[in-house]
Design a protein around this motif. Structure first.
Motif, mmCIF file in Angstrom:
data_model
loop_
_atom_site.group_PDB
_atom_site.id
_atom_site.type_symbol
_atom_site.label_atom_id
_atom_site.label_comp_id
_atom_site.label_asym_id
_atom_site.label_seq_id
_atom_site.Cartn_x
_atom_site.Cartn_y
_atom_site.Cartn_z
ATOM 1 N N GLU A 1 -10.620 -3.605 2.022
ATOM 2 C CA GLU A 1 -9.667 -4.164 2.239
ATOM 3 C C GLU A 1 -8.362 -4.402 0.848
ATOM 4 O OE1 GLU A 1 -11.371 -8.256 1.383
ATOM 5 O OE2 GLU A 1 -11.446 -7.889 -0.700
ATOM 6 N N THR A 2 -7.538 -4.337 1.553
ATOM 7 C CA THR A 2 -6.405 -4.826 0.464
ATOM 8 C C THR A 2 -6.013 -5.683 0.140
ATOM 9 O OG1 THR A 2 -4.927 -3.244 2.371
ATOM 10 C CG2 THR A 2 -3.426 -4.149 0.195
ATOM 11 N N GLY A 3 -5.869 -5.587 -1.609
ATOM 12 C CA GLY A 3 -5.112 -6.984 -2.567
ATOM 13 C C GLY A 3 -3.849 -6.139 -2.064
ATOM 14 N N ARG A 4 -2.989 -7.523 -3.615
ATOM 15 C CA ARG A 4 -2.043 -7.360 -4.032
ATOM 16 C C ARG A 4 -1.266 -5.940 -4.001
ATOM 17 N NH1 ARG A 4 0.292 -10.567 -8.990
ATOM 18 N NH2 ARG A 4 -0.626 -9.453 -10.061
ATOM 19 N N ARG B 1 -9.407 -1.926 -1.821
ATOM 20 C CA ARG B 1 -10.752 -1.730 -2.956
ATOM 21 C C ARG B 1 -11.704 -3.119 -1.509
ATOM 22 N NH1 ARG B 1 -9.246 -8.431 -4.689
ATOM 23 N NH2 ARG B 1 -7.093 -6.739 -5.285
ATOM 24 N N ASP C 1 -11.559 -2.239 -12.635
ATOM 25 C CA ASP C 1 -10.640 -1.772 -12.031
ATOM 26 C C ASP C 1 -10.008 -0.312 -12.039
ATOM 27 O OD1 ASP C 1 -10.207 -3.613 -9.736
ATOM 28 O OD2 ASP C 1 -8.677 -4.558 -10.448
#
Length: 253
Positions: free
Chosen positions: A82-85, A90, A116
């Motif tokens: 998925e894509t975070g800020r 991630r 991370d």
């Protein structure tokens, strides 16, 4: 499609103080990787007009999924990304973290757990003037460092700073524009990266990459970390599903 997870043999997830750093080439046949991309990745690939760019994109994200799959006991195509800020990718619902970077045909995938991670690899870019760029965007002492380097070493001096900045920003999931003036020091050191209204601390260090390139890796948190360097050789695969892997431990950073 088989449910078998292709890639390194059931790799154990890295410890919290460890980064598995995978080196691989993008200039290999893409046929064996196309079937593992997600629908979103396939759509992004298909929007690329240049055949070579499409090939490299397919290999980069195909290898990414084949490496991550065994860490998660998941078939490559089903690795939940998925894509975070700020667009940081991630693994959804898992402690495994990763960061992908490439420059031309050279690629790096950094994998860690619980912290991370960010990685960057760069090479000289035609049309970019390192002293002029550094004078405009970097800190004064860094600009002087680039400008005072011997002409043959200016790109190396510039890229050493650039990769450390980008790896740090990628680790915390911030935007590079926030950190062009970020002091990144030399060697293994702690860096405080602006991330929106707050700041995040990480530890960054240079890494050895192919000649003519520069690289750096960063891990969120102030604690030291160990890098285990691995090479994924897709061209050395015996049956087209698993690549030859070599591993070289590196000391703590």
């Amino acid at each position: 499609m088989s449910g078998r997870a292709h890639g390194p043999a059931r790799a154990s997830a890295p410890a919290w103080h460890e980064v598995h750093l995978w080196h691989f080439s993008l200039d290999v046949a893409a046929d064996g990787f196309a079937g593992v991309l997600s629908p979103e990745e396939e759509a992004r690939r298909d929007r690329l007009a240049d055949v070579r760019h499409r090939n490299r994109f397919t290999v980069a994200h195909g290898v990414k999924r084949r490496i991550l799959g065994p860490y998660l006991s998941t078939p490559p195509r089903r690795v939940p990304i998925e894509t975070g800020r700020w667009g940081k990718p991630r693994v959804a619902g898992d402690e495994v973290t990763f960061s992908l970077s490439h420059a031309g045909g050279a690629a790096l995938l950094a994998v860690s757990r619980g912290r991370d991670v960010g990685v960057d690899i760069e090479r000289p870019r035609p049309g970019l003037d390192p002293p002029r760029f550094a004078a405009r965007y970097f800190r004064p002492e860094e600009s002087r460092q680039v400008a005072s380097a011997a002409p043959a070493l200016r790109w190396a001096s510039f890229l050493a700073l650039w990769t450390r900045k980008e790896a740090s920003v990628k680790a915390v999931g911030a935007r590079l524009g926030q950190a062009l003036s970020l002091p990144v020091g030399r060697g293994a050191c702690a860096v405080c990266v602006p991330a929106g209204p707050t700041a995040a601390q990480c530890r960054v260090d240079d890494i050895a990459v192919r000649p003519g390139h520069a690289g750096a890796v960063a891990l969120v948190g102030p604690g030291p970390f160990r890098v285990v360097s691995r090479t994924w050789d897709a061209a050395g695969a015996v049956d087209g599903t698993a690549a030859a892997v070599t591993e070289v431990p590196i000391s703590f950073r």
